[in-house]
Design a protein around this motif. Structure first.
Motif, mmCIF file in Angstrom:
data_model
loop_
_atom_site.group_PDB
_atom_site.id
_atom_site.type_symbol
_atom_site.label_atom_id
_atom_site.label_comp_id
_atom_site.label_asym_id
_atom_site.label_seq_id
_atom_site.Cartn_x
_atom_site.Cartn_y
_atom_site.Cartn_z
ATOM 1 N N ASP A 189 5.117 24.732 75.477
ATOM 2 C CA ASP A 189 3.337 23.836 75.154
ATOM 3 C C ASP A 189 3.733 22.908 74.500
ATOM 4 N N ALA A 190 3.247 21.311 74.797
ATOM 5 C CA ALA A 190 2.667 20.411 73.700
ATOM 6 C C ALA A 190 1.612 20.373 72.538
ATOM 7 N N PRO A 191 1.617 20.010 71.541
ATOM 8 C CA PRO A 191 0.584 19.606 70.365
ATOM 9 C C PRO A 191 -0.089 19.060 71.089
ATOM 10 N N ALA A 192 -1.924 20.188 70.951
ATOM 11 C CA ALA A 192 -2.885 18.853 71.674
ATOM 12 C C ALA A 192 -3.369 17.888 70.987
ATOM 13 N N THR A 193 -3.591 17.773 69.735
ATOM 14 C CA THR A 193 -3.842 16.668 69.183
ATOM 15 C C THR A 193 -3.025 15.163 69.153
ATOM 16 N N ALA A 194 -3.637 14.468 69.096
ATOM 17 C CA ALA A 194 -2.999 12.961 69.074
ATOM 18 C C ALA A 194 -2.323 12.850 68.117
ATOM 19 N N TYR A 195 -2.688 13.840 66.546
ATOM 20 C CA TYR A 195 -1.774 13.671 64.886
ATOM 21 C C TYR A 195 -0.425 13.693 65.196
ATOM 22 N N ALA A 196 -0.851 14.506 66.278
ATOM 23 C CA ALA A 196 1.186 15.317 66.535
ATOM 24 C C ALA A 196 2.147 14.075 67.080
ATOM 25 N N HIS A 197 1.808 13.723 67.755
ATOM 26 C CA HIS A 197 1.775 12.317 69.084
ATOM 27 C C HIS A 197 2.556 11.469 68.245
ATOM 28 N N PHE A 198 1.833 10.531 66.807
ATOM 29 C CA PHE A 198 1.017 9.793 65.686
ATOM 30 C C PHE A 198 2.209 8.207 65.744
ATOM 31 N N GLN A 199 3.747 8.733 65.661
ATOM 32 C CA GLN A 199 4.977 8.013 65.455
ATOM 33 C C GLN A 199 5.471 7.688 66.951
ATOM 34 N N LEU A 200 5.350 8.353 68.243
ATOM 35 C CA LEU A 200 5.496 8.321 69.932
ATOM 36 C C LEU A 200 4.435 6.991 70.578
ATOM 37 N N LEU A 201 3.017 7.290 69.544
ATOM 38 C CA LEU A 201 1.788 6.733 70.288
ATOM 39 C C LEU A 201 2.269 4.775 70.105
ATOM 40 N N GLY A 202 2.409 4.594 68.266
ATOM 41 C CA GLY A 202 2.818 3.818 67.069
ATOM 42 C C GLY A 202 3.833 3.288 67.697
ATOM 43 N N LEU A 203 4.849 3.302 68.824
ATOM 44 C CA LEU A 203 6.281 2.589 69.644
ATOM 45 C C LEU A 203 5.630 2.466 71.024
ATOM 46 N N LEU A 204 5.155 3.002 71.695
ATOM 47 C CA LEU A 204 4.219 3.017 73.013
ATOM 48 C C LEU A 204 4.217 1.581 73.923
ATOM 49 N N ASP A 205 4.541 1.356 74.245
ATOM 50 C CA ASP A 205 4.718 -0.033 74.941
ATOM 51 C C ASP A 205 2.698 -0.181 75.743
ATOM 52 N N PRO A 206 1.672 -1.100 75.796
ATOM 53 C CA PRO A 206 0.431 -0.332 76.368
ATOM 54 C C PRO A 206 0.711 -0.410 78.029
ATOM 55 N N GLY A 207 1.321 -1.256 77.856
ATOM 56 C CA GLY A 207 1.912 -1.102 79.946
ATOM 57 C C GLY A 207 2.068 0.134 80.306
ATOM 58 N N GLU A 208 3.245 0.751 79.545
ATOM 59 C CA GLU A 208 3.317 2.253 79.978
ATOM 60 C C GLU A 208 2.404 3.749 79.422
ATOM 61 N N ALA A 209 1.627 3.152 79.051
ATOM 62 C CA ALA A 209 0.397 4.046 78.530
ATOM 63 C C ALA A 209 -0.118 4.371 79.485
ATOM 64 N N PRO A 210 -0.674 4.170 80.051
ATOM 65 C CA PRO A 210 -1.057 4.888 81.417
ATOM 66 C C PRO A 210 -0.832 5.431 82.284
ATOM 67 N N THR A 211 0.776 5.915 82.777
ATOM 68 C CA THR A 211 1.558 6.543 82.988
ATOM 69 C C THR A 211 1.869 7.438 82.352
ATOM 70 N N PHE A 212 1.806 6.627 81.483
ATOM 71 C CA PHE A 212 2.299 7.936 80.073
ATOM 72 C C PHE A 212 0.790 9.325 80.063
ATOM 73 N N ALA A 213 -0.134 8.629 80.341
ATOM 74 C CA ALA A 213 -1.647 9.461 80.131
ATOM 75 C C ALA A 213 -1.833 10.492 81.352
ATOM 76 N N ALA A 214 -1.188 9.443 82.071
ATOM 77 C CA ALA A 214 -1.242 10.462 83.599
ATOM 78 C C ALA A 214 -0.508 11.917 83.499
ATOM 79 N N ALA A 215 0.926 11.664 83.131
ATOM 80 C CA ALA A 215 2.238 12.716 82.898
ATOM 81 C C ALA A 215 1.984 14.237 81.921
#
Ligand SMILES: [Zn+2]
Length: 286
Positions: free
Chosen positions: A81-107
């Protein structure tokens, strides 16, 4: 130009016309450019450059995400199970390229839905992924279930040039953000905005305007950004929902967005639509 929040841009070509053709999707698995998403602790894996990590096809990944150019992209259902809150993914989101974010969200949204819908809500029997992972089918009763996105309104209320922002108890110290709440069945966006502001802050509003929206994959929401004019500035704060809510002047918002040490509050992170709404409000007043 309408503001474009993080996660909201153009993702892959989803090629949804292929979803009714399981043979065509299965054929794409042996395409020489086919790749599948790597998972890391239940979330899409991101490399040090902020790009999503892709691997060679292994077995028969059940989620068909679409095409990146000519390259078919798949994902297996992640285990655990993935943590359901954005806070659990803070580091990852800080790193994520905005161009990759739509695919990240869909998957991630799609995987979150599969993880929680292994059983039919009609008959209680087991369901199986169908349509390239964009539905689940119950062979027991014939029901087909589709992934859902839960609409949430998130809004800036304005009065006499000041904005209403609030703090939820789980926010980091000093953080203030736009008030938000789920749209309920039988409710329009406009009435949901008015009801949430009445319930949480005790204010009445008029002229609710839609601004922009954002997919929010924690676990699977659609954030609907809006602006409303408050009839007066007397607050009655619901302390069960909010630690605090206050009116902030334009100068205070500008200082907070600029990260000034003397700022009176900390703004939302760049990947939150609330940040986009604040940036847009300040820009509109220039
Ligand atoms: Zn069923």
């Amino acid at each position: 130009m309408p503001p474009e929040p993080f996660f909201a841009g153009q993702g892959f070509d989803r090629a949804d016309y292929l979803r009714a053709d399981p043979a065509a999707i299965a054929g794409l698995l042996s395409h020489d450019q086919a790749l599948q998403l790597a998972w890391d602790n239940g979330a899409p894996a991101v490399d040090q450059q902020g790009r999503l990590r892709w691997e060679a096809i292994a077995g028969a990944p059940q989620l068909f995400l679409g095409f990146d150019g000519g390259s078919p992209r798949f994902a297996a259902l992640p285990s655990g199970d993935a943590p359901a809150t954005a806070y659990a993914h803070f580091q990852l989101l800080g790193l994520l390229d905005p161009g990759e974010a739509p695919t990240f969200a869909a998957a991630l949204s799609l995987a979150n839905w599969h993880r929680r819908h292994g059983h039919c809500s009609v008959s209680g029997r087991s369901t199986e992924p169908n349509r390239g992972g964009w539905s689940r089918f119950c062979a027991g009763c014939g029901a087909e279930h589709y992934p859902r996105a839960d609409p949430v309104v998130i809004m800036l209320a304005e009065h006499d040039g000041r904005l209403l922002l609030g703090r939820q108890p789980q926010y980091p110290a000093g953080r203030y953000s736009a008030l938000a709440g789920f749209v309920e069945p039988g409710e329009s966006i406009e009435f949901a905005v008015a009801r949430e502001l009445r319930e949480e802050a005790g204010i009445e509003v008029r002229d609710v305007r839609y601004l922009c929206s954002q997919p929010w994959p924690f676990p699977s929401s659609l954030m609907i950004g809006a602006h409303a004019e408050a009839l007066d500035d007397r607050l009655t704060i619901d302390r069960n929902e909010l630690d605090d809510a206050r009116w902030f002047s334009r100068d205070e918002v500008v200082a907070a967005l600029a990260g000034e040490p003397s700022a009176s509050f900390q703004p939302p992170m760049k990947w939150a639509i609330a940040r986009t709404l604040l940036d847009h409000w300040v820009d509109g007043l220039k």
